[in-house]
Enzyme design. Sequence first.
Site, PDB file in Angstrom:
ATOM      1  N   GLN A   1      -8.223   0.933  -9.840  1.00 52.36           N
ATOM      2  CA  GLN A   1      -9.204   0.911  -8.795  1.00 52.36           C
ATOM      3  C   GLN A   1      -9.722   2.111  -8.595  1.00 52.36           C
ATOM      4  OE1 GLN A   1      -7.555   0.442  -4.906  1.00 52.36           O
ATOM      5  NE2 GLN A   1      -5.537   1.225  -5.761  1.00 52.36           N
TER       6      GLN A   1
ATOM      7  N   ASP B   1      -1.173   5.601  -6.138  1.00 46.30           N
ATOM      8  CA  ASP B   1      -2.340   6.507  -5.953  1.00 46.30           C
ATOM      9  C   ASP B   1      -2.128   7.596  -7.164  1.00 46.30           C
ATOM     10  OD1 ASP B   1      -4.215   5.767  -3.780  1.00 46.30           O
ATOM     11  OD2 ASP B   1      -2.428   6.353  -2.681  1.00 46.30           O
TER      12      ASP B   1
ATOM     13  N   HIS C   1      -0.634  10.458  -2.911  1.00 45.11           N
ATOM     14  CA  HIS C   1      -2.093   9.903  -2.373  1.00 45.11           C
ATOM     15  C   HIS C   1      -3.072  11.374  -2.371  1.00 45.11           C
ATOM     16  CE1 HIS C   1      -5.023   9.444   0.727  1.00 45.11           C
ATOM     17  NE2 HIS C   1      -5.202   8.291   0.164  1.00 45.11           N
TER      18      HIS C   1
ATOM     19  N   HIS D   1       0.853  -1.324   0.107  1.00 48.95           N
ATOM     20  CA  HIS D   1       0.075   0.031  -0.030  1.00 48.95           C
ATOM     21  C   HIS D   1       0.721   1.338  -0.167  1.00 48.95           C
ATOM     22  CE1 HIS D   1      -2.924   2.992   2.037  1.00 48.95           C
ATOM     23  NE2 HIS D   1      -3.367   2.447   1.067  1.00 48.95           N
TER      24      HIS D   1
HETATM   25  O1  G3P Z   1      -6.761   1.504  -2.822  1.00 48.31           O
HETATM   26  C1  G3P Z   1      -7.043   1.095  -1.389  1.00 48.31           C
HETATM   27  C2  G3P Z   1      -6.791   2.241  -0.643  1.00 48.31           C
HETATM   28  O2  G3P Z   1      -5.642   2.638  -0.865  1.00 48.31           O
HETATM   29  C3  G3P Z   1      -7.767   3.247  -0.363  1.00 48.31           C
HETATM   30  O3  G3P Z   1      -7.440   3.919   0.377  1.00 48.31           O
HETATM   31  O4  G3P Z   1      -7.014   6.437   1.093  1.00 48.31           O
HETATM   32  O5  G3P Z   1      -5.250   4.836   1.198  1.00 48.31           O
HETATM   33  O6  G3P Z   1      -6.127   5.587  -1.111  1.00 48.31           O
HETATM   34  P1  G3P Z   1      -6.449   5.354   0.261  1.00 48.31           P
HETATM   35 CA    CA Z   2      -5.182   3.922  -2.495  1.00 46.94          CA
END
Ligand code: G3P
Ligand code: CA
Length: 297
Positions: free
Chosen positions: A187, A72, A85, A43
Amino acid sequence: MVGYFRRMAIAAMIIFLSGATPDSVLAEISSDNAQVRALNISHRGASGYVPEHTFLAYELGNSMNGDYIEIDLQMTKDGELIALHDETIDRTTDKKGLVKNLTLKEIKKLDAGSWFNEDYPDKKNTVFTGLQIPTLREVLSRFGSNSKFFIETKSPEVYPGMEEKLIDILNEYNLTGAQPFGNVIVQSFSAESLRKIHQMDDSIPLVQLLSYYAPAVITDQEVRKIKEYAVGVGLHYTAVSPGYIQKVTGSGLMIFPYTVNEKEDMKMLLEWGVSGMFTNYPDRLDEVIQMSSLGNS
Ligand code: G3P
Ligand code: CA
């Protein structure tokens, strides 16, 4: 019961990977379900250890056996897709402002590593100082041949044309089309963004991210709608229940909870039959997956 959830998750995974029908998949796995394991998604890279969305974070995620690098996307004033992000640069760089108001040249001058040393002194390292925000092209150039990517269109309503740019870049790097299927998954929380991508190129596997303020519940109609364009859903892990997973995977959709950082939670979710999960600690998830596959062999 755990075995049932696991079989359904594996069925969804095989449908995704092979394009087979649910019935043929179930028949196939009834004799051997040890072939498929849950996906380990780094992540923002291995962002529990090093500054998120930097080459270092992605490299570390890969070296910790992450299957996918999560990225992201934001878009600069001059239309470059970058790995970041937030819509602003405030939290993770040494300056302040909205990405949409900054050119790539301005973005490249930012220090995207020092904030981590300040926020996490116990993980501080001088090599983080001065790290740059990478563009999507730079990430694909550097990691494209031996990595898989879980790419999120962030705030697509703020960035008109973001989806077209993304597909152009993926085409440039030969990451669309039938082969290699699944090397890129896209996604988004925005169904509109995903539908747009699906219309432009239906070969790209899509995951619908969902927000829940209470334990998650999903209707048959919602599942049917999501299945029109997506192969899976993602949601916060605290909203997930065995019943929810059973419903989603039983419909042939995969399920990817985020962001799971504790081994106990990882273990529980694996037992419930998730298709994979996002984690800031891919090394922890790798250990849990290895242990669980030993236990199930
Ligand atoms: O993509 C899954 C997760 O990353 C969504 O939350 O805020 O970390 O982008 P965020
Ligand atoms: Ca994400």
